[in-house]
Design a protein around this motif. Structure first.
Motif, PDB file in Angstrom:
ATOM      1  N   ARG A  24      -5.567 -66.812  16.962  1.00 22.22           N
ATOM      2  CA  ARG A  24      -5.013 -67.187  15.662  1.00 22.22           C
ATOM      3  C   ARG A  24      -6.044 -67.938  14.832  1.00 22.22           C
ATOM      4  N   GLU A  25      -6.753 -68.861  15.483  1.00 21.40           N
ATOM      5  CA  GLU A  25      -7.773 -69.617  14.747  1.00 21.40           C
ATOM      6  C   GLU A  25      -8.887 -68.710  14.260  1.00 21.40           C
ATOM      7  N   MET A  26      -9.352 -67.815  15.120  1.00 23.67           N
ATOM      8  CA  MET A  26     -10.423 -66.910  14.735  1.00 23.67           C
ATOM      9  C   MET A  26     -10.000 -66.023  13.566  1.00 23.67           C
ATOM     10  N   ARG A  27      -8.761 -65.542  13.587  1.00 27.33           N
ATOM     11  CA  ARG A  27      -8.287 -64.680  12.499  1.00 27.33           C
ATOM     12  C   ARG A  27      -8.196 -65.469  11.190  1.00 27.33           C
ATOM     13  N   ARG A  28      -7.722 -66.709  11.267  1.00 27.54           N
ATOM     14  CA  ARG A  28      -7.656 -67.530  10.057  1.00 27.54           C
ATOM     15  C   ARG A  28      -9.046 -67.743   9.476  1.00 27.54           C
ATOM     16  N   LYS A  29     -10.013 -68.040  10.346  1.00 27.99           N
ATOM     17  CA  LYS A  29     -11.369 -68.288   9.870  1.00 27.99           C
ATOM     18  C   LYS A  29     -12.024 -67.018   9.356  1.00 27.99           C
ATOM     19  N   MET A  30     -11.690 -65.869   9.942  1.00 27.43           N
ATOM     20  CA  MET A  30     -12.211 -64.607   9.431  1.00 27.43           C
ATOM     21  C   MET A  30     -11.683 -64.337   8.022  1.00 27.43           C
ATOM     22  N   ARG A 218     -19.936 -71.282  14.189  1.00 27.87           N
ATOM     23  CA  ARG A 218     -19.849 -70.913  12.780  1.00 27.87           C
ATOM     24  C   ARG A 218     -19.581 -69.416  12.669  1.00 27.87           C
ATOM     25  N   ILE A 219     -18.792 -69.056  11.657  1.00 28.73           N
ATOM     26  CA  ILE A 219     -18.510 -67.649  11.398  1.00 28.73           C
ATOM     27  C   ILE A 219     -18.556 -67.423   9.891  1.00 28.73           C
ATOM     28  N   PHE A 220     -19.121 -66.283   9.470  1.00 28.68           N
ATOM     29  CA  PHE A 220     -19.150 -65.925   8.059  1.00 28.68           C
ATOM     30  C   PHE A 220     -19.077 -64.405   7.961  1.00 28.68           C
TER      31      PHE A 220
END
Length: 299
Positions: A24-30, A218-220
């Motif tokens: 869920r966190e990864m999808r929100r950040k994506m 970090r993700i972008f």
């Protein structure tokens, strides 16, 4: 208090290895990364069964997006058969039930270390790039708090100065991999250690590109149809590696990015970096549309 009260009964892993909270966190950040192209989003990088620095960020992003109907391709510096690529591919298929492929045209998720495939990616494909160092300002500003403020102010003067110093000293820009690029006219990113050859492939592309750094947390992203402009001076044009006239000694392909293989007699052979593209040429299989033809980037 006993040991039994501090432990839980054994349970199977969540689908795709990562727990639901992590996904869920990864999808929100994506989603945030897509909404603000090129801007780095922090996330709580989880432990995965490979060492940090060997692609944990890309693996977490792939595990978040994978589904039983996905078709996964994993490449390591253009090769499908390296230890890193084969191990990640085997792990992804075991924990997700997704099908693996070596063919770029068949894949829906493409996880890559240091290369963008030579065949054009479609709108229904997602490219996930592993990133060891996501901060383009680290070389000119080691204090990350100040670097964040420079991003907020769009203050990239020191990066321009670095490129200018390279031109003064060497007569040309010496920056090879991780060439800094302005995304959507606002944020400068470092596009993973992909070679200069691959950077134009991200500009106004049909596909979504996710860039994830597990060690740096970090993700972008570069959404489809988004401008990605390398930092260049008006009077010094952007140049890619000069591989246009090189020929692959195995497949006979010409005009693509090549690996140089030194020989015992001091000479060198060249082999196309995108390994499965070379296999297709050898087998006379169908090759899709490519970004480059004869060493020239196609519009």
């Amino acid at each position: 208090m006993s040991l039994a009260t501090l432990t839980r009964p054994w349970q199977a892993f969540s689908y795709g290895f990562l727990d639901a909270s992590a996904k869920r966190e990864m999808r929100r950040k994506m989603i945030k990364a897509v909404a603000v192209p090129g801007c780095q989003m922090p996330y709580a990088s989880r432990e995965v069964p490979i060492a940090r620095g060997w692609g944990t960020g890309g693996l977490q992003a792939t595990l978040t997006l994978v589904s039983p109907g996905a078709v996964v391709k994993v490449i390591d510096q253009g090769a499908d058969d390296s230890v890193n690529a084969a191990s990640n591919r085997r792990f992804l298929t075991r924990v997700s039930g997704a099908r693996a492929t070596l063919d770029t045209l068949e894949a829906t998720l493409i996880q890559s270390r240091h290369r963008v495939p030579e065949e054009r990616l479609r709108a229904d494909q997602v490219l996930i790039l592993q990133v060891p160092n996501p901060e383009p300002l680290r070389g000119v500003e080691p204090n990350m708090s100040r670097a964040r403020q420079m991003h907020a102010d769009a203050d990239y003067g020191r990066l321009w100065l670095t490129l200018y110093e390279q031109i003064v000293r060497s007569g040309r820009v010496m920056q090879g991999a991780s060439y800094p690029a302005m995304v959507n006219g606002r944020h400068v990113m470092t596009p993973s250690p992909i070679p200069r050859w691959d950077l134009p492939k991200l500009n106004m592309a049909e596909h979504l590109t996710i860039l994830s750094a597990g060690r740096e947390k970090r993700i972008f992203a570069v959404p489809p149809h988004t401008r990605v402009d390398p930092l260049v001076f008006d009077d010094v044009p952007y140049r890619v590696e000069d591989h246009a006239q090189l020929t692959c000694h195995r497949s006979g392909l010409t005009g693509f990015f090549m690996n140089e293989i030194p020989q015992d007699d001091g000479t060198a052979r060249h082999e196309v970096s995108d390994s499965h593209l070379g296999v297709k040429a050898i087998d006379a299989a169908e090759i899709g549309e490519t970004w480059y033809k004869g060493g020239e980037m196609q519009p």
